[in-house]
Every structure is written in C-alpha cells, then in structure tokens.
Design a protein around this motif. Structure first.
Motif, PDB file in Angstrom:
ATOM      1  N   SER A  65       1.254 -26.847 -31.763  1.00 30.03           N
ATOM      2  CA  SER A  65       0.733 -26.318 -33.029  1.00 30.03           C
ATOM      3  C   SER A  65       1.762 -25.528 -33.824  1.00 30.03           C
ATOM      4  CB  SER A  65      -0.484 -25.419 -32.755  1.00 30.03           C
ATOM      5  OG  SER A  65      -1.486 -26.123 -32.069  1.00 30.03           O
ATOM      6  N   LEU A  92       2.195 -22.389 -33.885  1.00 30.20           N
ATOM      7  CA  LEU A  92       1.540 -21.233 -34.484  1.00 30.20           C
ATOM      8  C   LEU A  92       2.241 -19.912 -34.191  1.00 30.20           C
ATOM      9  CD1 LEU A  92      -2.217 -22.094 -33.825  1.00 30.20           C
ATOM     10  CD2 LEU A  92      -1.062 -21.994 -36.040  1.00 30.20           C
ATOM     11  N   LYS A 124      -1.566 -16.715 -39.908  1.00 29.43           N
ATOM     12  CA  LYS A 124      -1.937 -17.651 -38.834  1.00 29.43           C
ATOM     13  C   LYS A 124      -2.879 -17.003 -37.818  1.00 29.43           C
ATOM     14  CE  LYS A 124       2.132 -20.662 -38.981  1.00 29.43           C
ATOM     15  NZ  LYS A 124       2.740 -20.140 -40.214  1.00 29.43           N
ATOM     16  N   SER A 161      -6.111 -18.926 -37.046  1.00 26.18           N
ATOM     17  CA  SER A 161      -5.856 -20.148 -36.275  1.00 26.18           C
ATOM     18  C   SER A 161      -5.528 -19.828 -34.828  1.00 26.18           C
ATOM     19  CB  SER A 161      -4.700 -20.930 -36.914  1.00 26.18           C
ATOM     20  OG  SER A 161      -5.024 -21.349 -38.214  1.00 26.18           O
ATOM     21  N   SER A 209      -8.724 -18.643 -33.038  1.00 27.31           N
ATOM     22  CA  SER A 209      -9.620 -19.775 -32.788  1.00 27.31           C
ATOM     23  C   SER A 209      -9.109 -20.654 -31.652  1.00 27.31           C
ATOM     24  CB  SER A 209      -9.777 -20.606 -34.063  1.00 27.31           C
ATOM     25  OG  SER A 209     -10.386 -19.854 -35.082  1.00 27.31           O
ATOM     26  N   LEU A 210      -7.800 -20.906 -31.645  1.00 28.40           N
ATOM     27  CA  LEU A 210      -7.235 -21.763 -30.607  1.00 28.40           C
ATOM     28  C   LEU A 210      -7.265 -21.077 -29.247  1.00 28.40           C
ATOM     29  CD1 LEU A 210      -6.109 -24.544 -30.237  1.00 28.40           C
ATOM     30  CD2 LEU A 210      -3.823 -23.695 -30.801  1.00 28.40           C
TER      31      LEU A 210
END
Length: 427
Positions: free
Chosen positions: A285, A287, A314, A317, A320-321
């Motif tokens: 990802s 991230l 970020k 994200s 959430s991940l």
C-alpha cells in the motif's frame, strides 16, 4: 553450559551463564524499583537517581568511575523502566577486569554520595533528555498511549517525569530513595560470558551489599489493580507524522508456552519484514515508512500493540487497514507457511543474539522475572519450534477481544469527517 542460580549470604540473587567460547563478560545489577512505585512529588526520581549513580562515591569521583571501565576497554551504562533499574557493563573476560567492574558497580550501588554540584549539573542533563523525548514523536506518543489505556494509574506515569517534576526533587529525597531501593533494596545480579561463578559470588559476598524481599509491583497496595480502558483516542501533537496504535490487553500471568506462542504470533503479525502488517501497509500500500508490532509485559498486566507512523492525510487509511488486517488474522488464522517462516525467523534471531553476552544477560533476567525456566539457547530454540498452529489459533482467540480494543491516533488534528471514518470501524 547451564545457568547457575544462587542466593548469597547477603541475600543478593546471583545468576551466571558461563559461555566457554566467549572472551567477554556482561554483568547487570537489576534493582526492583521503577517509575511505577513513584507517587505525587516523586515522579522521575528513580530515573534521576539512576543518573546520579555515576556521579561519585565516597572513594571515587565521576571521572574515576568512567576511567575504570575505559582503561579495561569496556563500557558501563544504565536504564530505568517502570519496574526495574539496570546498571550494567560489558568488559573483556578475566578475573582482573571482572574484579574491577564488580568493585566499581558495587561502590556505585552502595556508596554513592550525590554531591550538590553534581545533582544540579545532572538535573540539567535529565531535563535535556526529557526535552529530547518530547521532541521524538514515537517516544512521546508511547507515554500518551500508556495514559490512554491505563489512565490515572501509576503504571502509565512517565519514567523520566516532567521538567517541573525533576526541578522539584531535593537531595534529601534522592538520598532517601537511593537508601531504600538501592542500598537496602532488592538486587539480582546477572552475568554471562567468560565468567567464573565462584569468583563472582565470592566477590559480591565480600562487599557490603544488602538485599531485601522483592517488591510486589501491583496496584493492590494502593487500592486497585491496573484497569484497562478501551476505546478510540485522538490526541493532538505538533509533529509532521501521525502515530497510529491499535492495542489489546493480554491476561497475566503468561506461561512459558504462551510467551513463545506470543512471540511466534507477533513475528507473523508485525515483527518482521515479511509480516502481515509490514507487507500490507508498507510494501503493497505504501502508506507508511515505519510499521511494526510488539508486546509489553509488566508484573500483572500485558498488552499487544500494532504501531505505524504515517502522513496525516493517510491516517484514516492506515487506521482502517490496521483494523482490517487484525480482523483478518482473527477470522482466518495463519497459514502453515507463515508459521514455519516465523519460527525460523525467531530461531535465527535467538542464535544471533546468543553471540552477544549482553543479550544473554538480559535474557536471564527476563526469564527469571517472568517465572520461566532459566533456559539456554538450545532449549529456547526447542520452545520456539514446539509452537503449533493450534497454539496460535487459541492464542489469537484469547487476545483479540474487540470489546477491549484501544485505538490511539497521535498527531495533527484530524477533521471531524476523518474521525468519523475511523470511529465507524468499531466492531
């Protein structure tokens, strides 16, 4: 060779692990005192006392202490934790250098004098250290996370204290703390490498060390056991990067079997470059740069934490991940390939660490403090290799109670929309 454990006549516990192939020795003096014992008006006193151990005794100046280790090509250091202080050294093997090190360490821990001028100089040094921690986003975040999950409890107080705390500590307080918890406190000595157990025991017993009963590091004496607080926390901080934490409490006590199961699980989850979190959040990802997971163990509580540092935009994200990956592990378990790779990784780390005498010394202390067998490297490798897939599945089922999950986002302010997007991920 096996670890030797003996209680000396002065009640000091001595643990030695002779390593016949080593030419060095690591010695650690571990005292059962830390920030967890401190109350209002005392915050930071253990860490301040640890610094002052190096500032002179009745017969040695601060320079004498430094020179003693420099002249034998070794080094000496110390650190303070929430439940321990460790003063340790790594030196060349041999009775002369070991004897010198023991003389100096015992002198520091039994005869320090805390000169007024040294106190004031070191007070400034400690405040500088506190400022450096406050400037480090990861370190400062760790303290705030502890405050979130154990709010208002001694376990979550800062190890260093604040600058204001350090300014308020008097010489009389420092001397009383030193006398109670160092001179007359609970002491265990651990030594690994080119050691002669009888020589170290004889040396320690001829010195005027004293040791009392171990301290019970629980909140029971203060009215309650540590209480875990779940939920989502958004903490504003002036750093460029945002720190994201997902945490779950782990029931204590932990058996030796559970400890190695936890280690294997953690290697799968986030403690290696091929782990779930690293692969998902960094490699696939992009991230974040930093992502990993770890366990924190105390006398009566423990926790597992997944951590990432990312750009503020970020954060949603990443959060959430994080939750997605932990839910996936909780729901689907781990594969046989992941299990074997994690065990190979941990065994490799253990073999590499066994070449380091400081690693062995600290490993002995960890095993003793947690009530485990004082295993050597070969036995620890057996413990790692014995972890089964079913062990991991059962461990995951116990660990991931999403009703107890704590989540902390530490960094620049998030918009209400971003906070709602994270909060909507509650199970």
């Amino acid at each position: 060779m096996p670890v030797n454990a003996i209680k000396l006549r002065n009640r000091v516990m001595l643990f030695t692990e002779p390593v016949v192939t080593s030419k060095t020795v690591a010695i650690g003096f571990w005292f059962s005192v830390g920030s967890r014992l401190e109350r209002d008006g005392e915050h930071g006193i253990t860490h301040f006392t640890e610094h002052l151990l190096f500032k002179g005794t009745r017969t040695r100046s601060a320079r004498d202490i430094a020179c003693a280790f420099d002249r034998i090509g070794g080094y000496v250091n110390a650190f303070t934790e929430r439940e321990n202080v460790c003063v340790y050294c790594t030196i060349p093997g041999g009775t002369e250098s070991v004897g010198t090190a023991l003389n100096v360490l015992c002198d520091m821990c039994n005869n320090s004098v805390f000169p007024e001028d040294e106190i004031e100089r070191e007070r400034a040094v400690v405040k500088s250290e506190i400022a450096s921690v406050e400037d480090d986003p990861e370190e400062s975040a760790m303290d705030r996370v502890s405050e979130c999950v154990w709010p208002g409890q001694s376990l979550s107080t800062s190890i260093t204290g604040s600058s204001e705390d350090v300014d308020s500590i008097t010489r009389e307080q420092l001397l009383d703390w030193y006398d109670k918890y160092f001179v007359n406190g609970n002491l265990c000595v651990f030594a690994a490498g080119m050691v002669d157990s009888d020589f170290i025991a004889e040396k320690l017993e001829t010195l005027s060390l004293k040791s009392d009963v171990p301290i019970e590091f629980t909140e029971q004496g203060f009215g309650k056991l540590p209480v875990w607080k779940n939920g989502f926390n958004f903490i504003k901080a002036g750093f460029n990067q945002t720190q994201v934490f997902e945490l779950f409490p782990l029931a204590m006590p932990v058996s030796e079997k559970d400890y190695y199961t936890a280690a294997v699980f953690n290697a799968i989850a986030g403690d290696s470059m091929s782990s779930r979190l690293f692969d998902s959040m960094r490699e696939r990802s992009g991230l974040c740069y930093t992502v990993y997971s770890f366990f924190t163990f105390y006398a009566d509580v423990a926790a597992w934490c997944a951590y990432a540092s990312c750009d503020n935009d970020k954060a949603v994200s990443v959060a959430s991940l994080f939750i997605d990956e932990i839910e996936k592990i909780s729901r689907s378990g781990v594969s046989d390939a992941e299990l074997e790779a994690a065990k190979m990784h941990l065994c490799g780390e253990e073999i590499l660490g066994s070449e380091d005498m400081e690693f062995r010394m600290k490993r002995m202390q960890r095993n003793y403090s947690m009530g485990f067998n004082l295993n050597d490297t070969s036995r620890i490798l057996e413990c790692i290799r014995s972890v089964t897939k079913n062990d991991i599945i059962e461990f995951i089922e116990k660990l991931f109670d999403f009703n107890k999950m704590a989540f902390v986002v530490y960094g620049k302010s998030l918009s209400m929309k971003s906070k709602r997007n994270i909060l909507c991920r509650k199970k």
